[in-house]
Each structure stands twice: as C-alpha cells, then as structure tokens.
Design a protein around this motif. Structure first.
Motif, PDB file in Angstrom:
ATOM      1  N   ILE A  25     -18.484  14.920  -2.472  1.00 38.71           N
ATOM      2  CA  ILE A  25     -18.279  16.113  -2.947  1.00 38.71           C
ATOM      3  C   ILE A  25     -17.530  17.322  -1.957  1.00 38.71           C
ATOM      4  O   ILE A  25     -16.542  17.609  -1.751  1.00 38.71           O
ATOM      5  CB  ILE A  25     -19.301  16.783  -3.297  1.00 38.71           C
ATOM      6  N   THR A  26     -17.996  17.227  -0.621  1.00 38.69           N
ATOM      7  CA  THR A  26     -17.614  17.657   0.488  1.00 38.69           C
ATOM      8  C   THR A  26     -16.886  17.136   1.574  1.00 38.69           C
ATOM      9  O   THR A  26     -15.273  18.303   1.484  1.00 38.69           O
ATOM     10  CB  THR A  26     -18.638  17.782   1.786  1.00 38.69           C
ATOM     11  N   THR A  27     -16.359  15.745   1.230  1.00 38.25           N
ATOM     12  CA  THR A  27     -15.036  15.264   1.875  1.00 38.25           C
ATOM     13  C   THR A  27     -14.155  16.059   1.254  1.00 38.25           C
ATOM     14  O   THR A  27     -12.632  16.161   1.508  1.00 38.25           O
ATOM     15  CB  THR A  27     -14.405  14.368   2.435  1.00 38.25           C
ATOM     16  N   GLN A 189      -7.392  12.858   5.409  1.00 37.54           N
ATOM     17  CA  GLN A 189      -9.005  13.208   4.589  1.00 37.54           C
ATOM     18  C   GLN A 189      -9.082  13.270   3.303  1.00 37.54           C
ATOM     19  O   GLN A 189     -10.460  12.575   2.436  1.00 37.54           O
ATOM     20  CB  GLN A 189      -8.835  14.762   4.247  1.00 37.54           C
ATOM     21  N   LEU A 190      -8.016  12.803   2.435  1.00 39.65           N
ATOM     22  CA  LEU A 190      -7.552  12.514   1.196  1.00 39.65           C
ATOM     23  C   LEU A 190      -8.072  11.088   1.305  1.00 39.65           C
ATOM     24  O   LEU A 190      -8.379  10.195   0.174  1.00 39.65           O
ATOM     25  CB  LEU A 190      -7.110  12.948   0.168  1.00 39.65           C
ATOM     26  N   ALA A 191      -7.655  10.209   1.962  1.00 44.70           N
ATOM     27  CA  ALA A 191      -7.485   8.888   2.738  1.00 44.70           C
ATOM     28  C   ALA A 191      -9.550   8.317   2.979  1.00 44.70           C
ATOM     29  O   ALA A 191      -9.520   7.397   1.811  1.00 44.70           O
ATOM     30  CB  ALA A 191      -6.519   8.236   3.598  1.00 44.70           C
ATOM     31  N   ALA A 192     -10.047   9.420   3.419  1.00 39.68           N
ATOM     32  CA  ALA A 192     -11.589   9.202   4.088  1.00 39.68           C
ATOM     33  C   ALA A 192     -12.284   9.107   2.764  1.00 39.68           C
ATOM     34  O   ALA A 192     -13.141   8.506   2.898  1.00 39.68           O
ATOM     35  CB  ALA A 192     -11.444  10.318   5.240  1.00 39.68           C
ATOM     36  N   ALA A 193     -11.859  10.505   1.991  1.00 42.39           N
ATOM     37  CA  ALA A 193     -12.150  10.755   0.575  1.00 42.39           C
ATOM     38  C   ALA A 193     -12.405   9.415   0.035  1.00 42.39           C
ATOM     39  O   ALA A 193     -13.502   9.181  -0.762  1.00 42.39           O
ATOM     40  CB  ALA A 193     -12.126  11.927   0.035  1.00 42.39           C
ATOM     41  N   ALA A 194     -11.039   8.245  -0.745  1.00 38.14           N
ATOM     42  CA  ALA A 194     -11.011   7.206  -0.855  1.00 38.14           C
ATOM     43  C   ALA A 194     -12.056   5.970  -0.654  1.00 38.14           C
ATOM     44  O   ALA A 194     -12.797   6.133  -1.137  1.00 38.14           O
ATOM     45  CB  ALA A 194      -9.565   7.127  -1.156  1.00 38.14           C
ATOM     46  N   LEU A 195     -11.738   6.494   0.786  1.00 40.85           N
ATOM     47  CA  LEU A 195     -12.778   5.393   1.172  1.00 40.85           C
ATOM     48  C   LEU A 195     -14.873   5.532   1.579  1.00 40.85           C
ATOM     49  O   LEU A 195     -14.876   4.257   0.548  1.00 40.85           O
ATOM     50  CB  LEU A 195     -12.630   5.238   2.674  1.00 40.85           C
ATOM     51  N   LEU A 288      -8.330  10.912  -7.682  1.00 39.59           N
ATOM     52  CA  LEU A 288      -8.661   9.891  -7.094  1.00 39.59           C
ATOM     53  C   LEU A 288     -10.114   9.282  -6.601  1.00 39.59           C
ATOM     54  O   LEU A 288     -10.153   8.746  -6.770  1.00 39.59           O
ATOM     55  CB  LEU A 288      -8.192  11.264  -5.534  1.00 39.59           C
ATOM     56  N   CYS A 289     -11.084  10.444  -7.077  1.00 40.59           N
ATOM     57  CA  CYS A 289     -12.167   9.586  -7.779  1.00 40.59           C
ATOM     58  C   CYS A 289     -12.577   9.099  -9.014  1.00 40.59           C
ATOM     59  O   CYS A 289     -12.837   7.757  -8.226  1.00 40.59           O
ATOM     60  CB  CYS A 289     -12.821  10.733  -8.097  1.00 40.59           C
ATOM     61  N   ALA A 290     -11.353   8.962  -9.983  1.00 45.71           N
ATOM     62  CA  ALA A 290     -11.533   8.152 -11.247  1.00 45.71           C
ATOM     63  C   ALA A 290     -10.581   6.745 -10.687  1.00 45.71           C
ATOM     64  O   ALA A 290     -11.368   5.610 -11.225  1.00 45.71           O
ATOM     65  CB  ALA A 290     -11.343   8.328 -12.057  1.00 45.71           C
ATOM     66  N   VAL A 291      -9.843   6.664 -10.038  1.00 42.51           N
ATOM     67  CA  VAL A 291      -8.714   6.065 -10.078  1.00 42.51           C
ATOM     68  C   VAL A 291      -9.679   5.233  -9.198  1.00 42.51           C
ATOM     69  O   VAL A 291      -9.415   3.488  -9.191  1.00 42.51           O
ATOM     70  CB  VAL A 291      -6.871   6.240  -9.197  1.00 42.51           C
ATOM     71  N   THR A 292     -10.120   5.748  -7.843  1.00 40.37           N
ATOM     72  CA  THR A 292     -10.784   4.491  -6.391  1.00 40.37           C
ATOM     73  C   THR A 292     -11.804   4.360  -6.988  1.00 40.37           C
ATOM     74  O   THR A 292     -12.080   3.031  -6.659  1.00 40.37           O
ATOM     75  CB  THR A 292     -11.519   5.745  -5.605  1.00 40.37           C
TER      76      THR A 292
END
Length: 303
Positions: A25-27, A189-195, A288-292
């Motif tokens: 959530i923070t990321t 940051q979005l890439a880091a969040a996806a990982l 982003l979160c759902a697809v990942t």
C-alpha cells in the motif's frame, strides 16, 4: 455463501501478510502520488501555454537620445517618419492582429503598474523617460513570432525587439523537466510496487496451498480459487490510491497554487481536472495490483 467465503479468505490473506500488505500500500501510494503529480503538472503546463499563447505580445522598442545600442547611437532617436513607417509595416502584415503604441510616459506608467506592487525598489528606481516609447504587437498566431520579429528588427528607428517568447519557453522547459522527472520516478516506483505485489501474492498462495488443494479436489473453478488473491491485490491498490489522492489534492492546493501566486496569473486547474487525475491514478493502482496478482497466480498457483 460463496461471496462470504471469498471475502473471508481475502481478509485472512490480508491479515496473514499484514506487513507485506502495508508495504504494498505504501509503495503504491508513493508511486501514484508521483504519477498524479506529474499529470497535474502536465495539465497545468498545458493550461499555462494556452493562457500565454493568447496573450503573448511582441514589444518593439524605439531609439531614444539615451539608448546605449550602437544602431541608435549611429542613427539617433526615432523620428515621426520612422514611427509612421513602422506602423505602416505592421498594418500590412497578416500575422499581426493589432498593436498599441505607448509614449515614454505611458510606457513608464505601465512599468509602474506591472511591478509597483511586487517590486517597489525596482519600480522606484525607474524614472520617467528611462523606458523608451514602444509598440505592443498582438499576433494572430504565436507561431508567427519569429517571422514578425525578423521583419521589424532593423527597421529605421527600432532599437530592439523583446524576446518574451524565449523567456516563456525557458520557464515551460523547466516545468517540463519537473513533469518528466516525476513521471520517470513514478514508473520506477510502480515497477517496484508490481514486484512487491507479486511477491506478496506468491507468499499468500503458498501459505494457503492446502486450502487451494482441497478446493481443487471438490471441483472449484480456477476463477473461484483465484478470486480471493485478486481481491487482496485490488484492495491494496485501492487503499494506495486513496492515500495518493490526498497527496494529489495537497499538491494541487500547495505547489500549483504557489506557482500561480509567484507568477501572478489566474490559470487555476478546475475541480474536473483534479478529479480526472485522481480517478486515473486510482484506476491505475487497482489495475496494476489486480493484473500483477493474476499474472503471479498463473505462474505460482497451479490450478
């Protein structure tokens, strides 16, 4: 009954991986805040470009007895004949929408009106007669700036032509750099969040491998097994989007408002533009979160 089971499994997953969920959530919140700030700056720059394109003028300063330039020292102060010739040239140019002639007294008063409130020291240092008479030329299209400037530069009695457009381009260039810097950092940051999301969902799936195995044995569909994990990711993305919305609103009413005050123009972004940026950021966070989560489940959850 099925909905209650899915929701309970989602809650269990969030509670078991509470630390990782908070990190996600923070990321996501930080990423979407930077992304939203980049979108806001982009919209603000677009509004400002439109505002100034409609108001940009080309100022032609005439030679006076105290002009320090070599051309004025050689030819002397501008004569009425020079002014008449310049006015005729401007009248004959299709690129010119109109112009206004300011006498030295009017030019000095205009200078006082523009800077008197914001810079009293500079305004007080200028004496009447220090600012030469000039023509304020309004263009039919900002793209004609260079053509009109080249046509009047060097005309008899002309001292110089202001490069207002160049100053604005430097300012807009700075804002563009800030915009792209925010977007690039947001993408990282979005890439880091996806990982991080993928790792969290993988741990959640591993910790519930026995439950999912039982669900497979009783004939549960793939989607039914995956749904709690997808909801975990979507909820984390939505929560991150909500937090980011607060930062986006703060950016609108602090940074952008301060920019408007600094440059003293009324080009405020409306509520519609702000809600658009918030909506795009929140949708991006959830997707982003759902697809990942979905892609992670396809790899680590064999159903």
């Amino acid at each position: 009954m099925r909905a209650q089971f899915v929701l309970s499994e989602t809650w269990i997953g969030l509670r078991r991986n509470l630390t990782m969920t908070i990190a996600v959530i923070t990321t996501v919140a930080i990423s979407l805040s930077l992304f939203g700030a980049g979108l806001l700056v982009n919209q603000q720059v677009s509004e400002m470009r439109t505002y100034w394109d409609e108001r940009i003028t080309l100022t032609v300063y005439m030679c006076t007895d105290i002009s320090p330039t070599s051309i004025c020292e050689e030819n002397g102060a501008a004569t009425e004949e020079d002014r008449t010739e310049l006015a005729a040239k401007l009248d004959g140019m299709n690129e010119v929408a109109g112009y206004e002639y300011l006498t030295p007294a009017q030019a000095w008063q205009d200078f006082q009106d523009r800077l008197g409130a914001s810079n009293e020291a500079l305004a007080g240092a200028a004496q009447e007669g220090d600012i030469p008479d000039n023509y304020r030329v309004q263009l039919t299209d900002p793209s004609h700036y260079d053509a009109v400037r080249a046509a009047v530069q060097g005309s008899p009695g002309v001292d110089s032509v202001s490069n207002d457009r160049g100053l604005l381009e430097q300012f807009f260039g700075l804002l563009d750099v800030l915009k792209w810097a925010a977007l690039v950092v947001a993408l990282v940051q979005l890439a880091a969040a996806a990982l991080l999301i993928g790792n969290t969902i993988r741990l959640s799936a591993y910790s519930r491998r026995r439950e999912t195995g039982i669900m497979r044995l009783v004939g549960a569909s793939n989607f039914y097994i995956q749904l709690p994990f997808l909801l975990e990711g979507a909820i984390a993305g939505f929560a991150g989007g909500l937090i980011a919305s607060g930062f986006i609103v703060a950016t609108r009413f602090t940074l952008l408002t301060r920019i408007e005050e600094w440059f003293q123009f009324d080009v405020a972004l409306g509520t519609g533009a702000l809600m658009y940026v918030i909506g795009v950021s929140m949708i991006l966070g959830v997707l982003l979160c759902a697809v990942t989560s979905f892609l992670t489940l396809r790899r680590y959850l064999k159903v």
